[in-house]
Design an enzyme around this catalytic site. Structure first.
Site, short mmCIF file in Angstrom:
data_model
loop_
_atom_site.label_atom_id
_atom_site.label_comp_id
_atom_site.label_asym_id
_atom_site.label_seq_id
_atom_site.Cartn_x
_atom_site.Cartn_y
_atom_site.Cartn_z
N LYS A 87 0.85 -1.19 0.00
CA LYS A 87 0.00 0.00 0.00
C LYS A 87 0.89 1.24 0.00
O LYS A 87 1.71 1.44 0.89
CB LYS A 87 -0.87 -0.03 1.26
C1 E4P Z 1 -8.29 1.36 3.74
O1 E4P Z 1 -7.55 0.99 2.88
C2 E4P Z 1 -8.27 2.73 4.29
O2 E4P Z 1 -7.07 2.97 4.94
C3 E4P Z 1 -9.45 2.88 5.19
O3 E4P Z 1 -10.60 2.43 4.51
C4 E4P Z 1 -9.65 4.28 5.73
O4 E4P Z 1 -10.87 4.30 6.42
P1 E4P Z 1 -11.27 5.46 7.44
O5 E4P Z 1 -11.50 6.71 6.65
O6 E4P Z 1 -12.54 4.96 8.07
O7 E4P Z 1 -10.14 5.62 8.42
#
Ligand code: E4P
Length: 217
Positions: A87
């Protein structure tokens, strides 16, 4: 549509896996911290533990923000387990790293995407997944779902293979709306997946069927 669970909590990952509809997991540094997973070695071990529970892709986020650091960390993460997807944040050196990883056959998830332009760039750089954060856009009174449809249109126009991973999903209606708009993947909390199960008429209907069965037996 693939279902990913957005957590580093092993119990919740197991529960979603046992439901039989889980295709993968996304994590981020905040989700790891929430579970009390700190220190490089513990974090790396936790990624392997997650991979051993699920059958699908597990996104593991780099911390570095410079090209060399992102590449070093990303390669270490990718070597951990074949299910790991690296990521990478949507920043200048992140885009360079996406291209580097793509050329090397390392799968990536471009994170922190908030505009169609960023999503276009991620696809050009060869990202496997792009993660538009729709919940966080909704939080600032911007239409997160509109971003999903813009990206869908652009990717379809040019047949980009990058998969749209609708992230920052907060509830069940987000999941349904993303499915209507053609997102390839959604990642959300366990509650957003389990919410799909529920309908009061199902409960009422089942109660009646079971009561009628008992009358005749
Ligand atoms: C996933 O890949 C993201 O980091 C995550 O969905 C972020 O979610 P949030 O906005 O609820 O923290």
């Amino acid at each position: 549509m693939k279902f990913f669970i957005d957590t580093a909590n092993l119990d919740q990952i197991r529960e979603a896996q046992e439901l039989g509809v889980l295709d993968g997991v996304t994590t981020n540094p905040s989700l790891m911290a929430k579970e009390g997973i700190t220190g490089r070695n513990n974090i790396l071990k936790h990624y392997v533990d997650i991979c051993n529970i699920v059958d699908g892709d597990v996104s593991a986020e780099v911390i570095a923000t410079d090209f060399k650091g992102i590449v070093r960390e990303g390669e270490e993460l990718a070597d951990l387990h074949e299910q790991i997807v690296v990521k990478v944040p949507m920043i200048r050196d992140g885009v360079k790293a996406l291209k580097y990883f793509s050329d090397k056959g390392i799968r990536t998830n471009c994170t922190l995407v908030f505009s169609a332009g960023q999503a276009l760039l991620a696809a050009k750089a060869g990202a496997t997944y792009v993660s538009p954060f729709l919940g966080r856009l909704d939080d600032i009174s911007t239409d997160g779902l509109n971003l999903i449809s813009e990206i869908r249109l652009i990717y379809d126009n040019y047949e980009f293979e990058t998969q749209i991973l609708a992230a920052s999903i907060r509830h069940t209606m987000h999941v349904i709306d993303c499915a209507k708009l053609g997102a390839d993947v959604m990642t959300g909390p366990l509650s957003s997946i389990e919410g799909l199960l529920k309908h009061p008429l199902t409960d009422i209907g089942l109660e009646k069927f079971l009561a009628d069965y008992k009358k005749g037996n």
